[in-house]
Design an enzyme around this catalytic site. Structure first.
Site, PDB file in Angstrom:
ATOM      1  N   TYR A  32      17.793  62.183  71.673  1.00  0.00           N
ATOM      2  CA  TYR A  32      17.332  63.509  72.090  1.00  0.00           C
ATOM      3  C   TYR A  32      18.491  64.505  72.109  1.00  0.00           C
ATOM      4  O   TYR A  32      18.389  65.611  71.558  1.00  0.00           O
ATOM      5  CB  TYR A  32      16.682  63.422  73.463  1.00  0.00           C
ATOM      6  N   SER A  67      18.142  72.666  74.424  1.00  0.00           N
ATOM      7  CA  SER A  67      18.305  71.997  75.724  1.00  0.00           C
ATOM      8  C   SER A  67      19.767  72.058  76.115  1.00  0.00           C
ATOM      9  O   SER A  67      20.660  72.119  75.248  1.00  0.00           O
ATOM     10  CB  SER A  67      17.861  70.535  75.625  1.00  0.00           C
TER      11      SER A  67
END
Length: 256
Positions: free
Chosen positions: A161, A148
């Site tokens: 995350y 990501s």
């Protein structure tokens, strides 16, 4: 070599974790449309079956495999099932993942560890099983981790995350270095803001428009925007790439 040959995936068997929905399904579809036989792995049978049917409707070939990436015995079983049904896995896409949004002061140890367990520990264990079999058989292969942009761009309330994706990025480089001598390539794709089940909590209400406005190309990502990246890393076109990261985010990360 012509583009059609460079990106042709015919004869390849690809296993995609989290392949029933979202980015995992999108990457699986791109591989299947370009000739690969894909195994969609996950723990939601209905989603997997719908994904298999959708790929078949596009002219691709797919099967589903039950897999909870947190269970080591299921990882081994999934690879066994794919080998028996389709042949050895030559391309692995680690797309299974979870997200969590909360203030850092509210994060429990359990929540933090759960995010790390799925996004990092499990990705390693699946990659390890793929590499063990490739090395055993003397086969080359491609492992693609879905990371990501939040692995490098800090955003409020996604500490668990973002940290997990930063760890996955470093893991990618470590495995690339160690397994290069076996001609096993390990790379990553770093998606930006895509509207999926994983990002629902981030993009509710006005957030989607805000994120689109902060993206130089002026919109959120469409799943098909990832086709080129996964084909490059999985095919002959990327044969000299390992330890690399491809960012697909419309310019968001260079704007922050």
């Amino acid at each position: 070599m012509a583009a059609g040959e460079l990106f042709d995936m015919s004869g390849e068997v690809a296993l995609i974790t989290g392949g029933g929905t979202g980015i995992g399904f999108a990457l699986a579809r791109a591989l299947a449309i370009n000739g690969a036989t894909v195994a969609l792995a996950g723990n939601e049978p209905d989603s997997l079956q719908a994904a298999v049917e959708a790929i078949a409707a596009c002219g691709g070939r797919a099967i589903s495999v039950a897999l909870d990436v947190r269970q080591d015995e299921m990882i081994v079983s999934a690879f066994d099932q794919v080998e028996n049904a389709l042949g050895p896995v030559g391309v692995l896409v680690n797309s299974a993942g979870i997200a969590h949004r909360d203030k850092a002061t509210h994060l429990s140890r359990e929540t933090f560890q759960n995010v790390m367990s799925v996004n990092v520990d499990s990705a390693f264990m699946v990659a390890q099983e793929a590499a063990r079999r490739m090395i055993r058989d003397g086969r080359s292969g491609s492992i693609i981790n879905v990371s990501s942009i939040l692995s490098e761009v800090p955003v409020r309330q996604v500490a668990a995350y973002g940290t997990s994706k930063a760890a996955l990025s470093h893991l990618t480089r470590c495995l690339a270095l160690e397994w290069a001598k076996h001609n096993i390539r390990v790379n990553e794709i770093r998606p930006g803001w895509f509207d999926s089940a994983l990002t629902d909590r981030f993009l509710k209400g006005p957030a989607a428009k805000v994120m689109a406005s902060q993206t130089p190309l002026g919109r959120l990502g469409d799943f098909r925007d990832l086709d080129g990246a996964v084909l490059l890393l999985a095919s002959k076109a990327g044969v000299y790439m390992t330890g690399s990261a491809i960012t697909v985010d419309g310019g968001y990360s260079v704007n922050h």
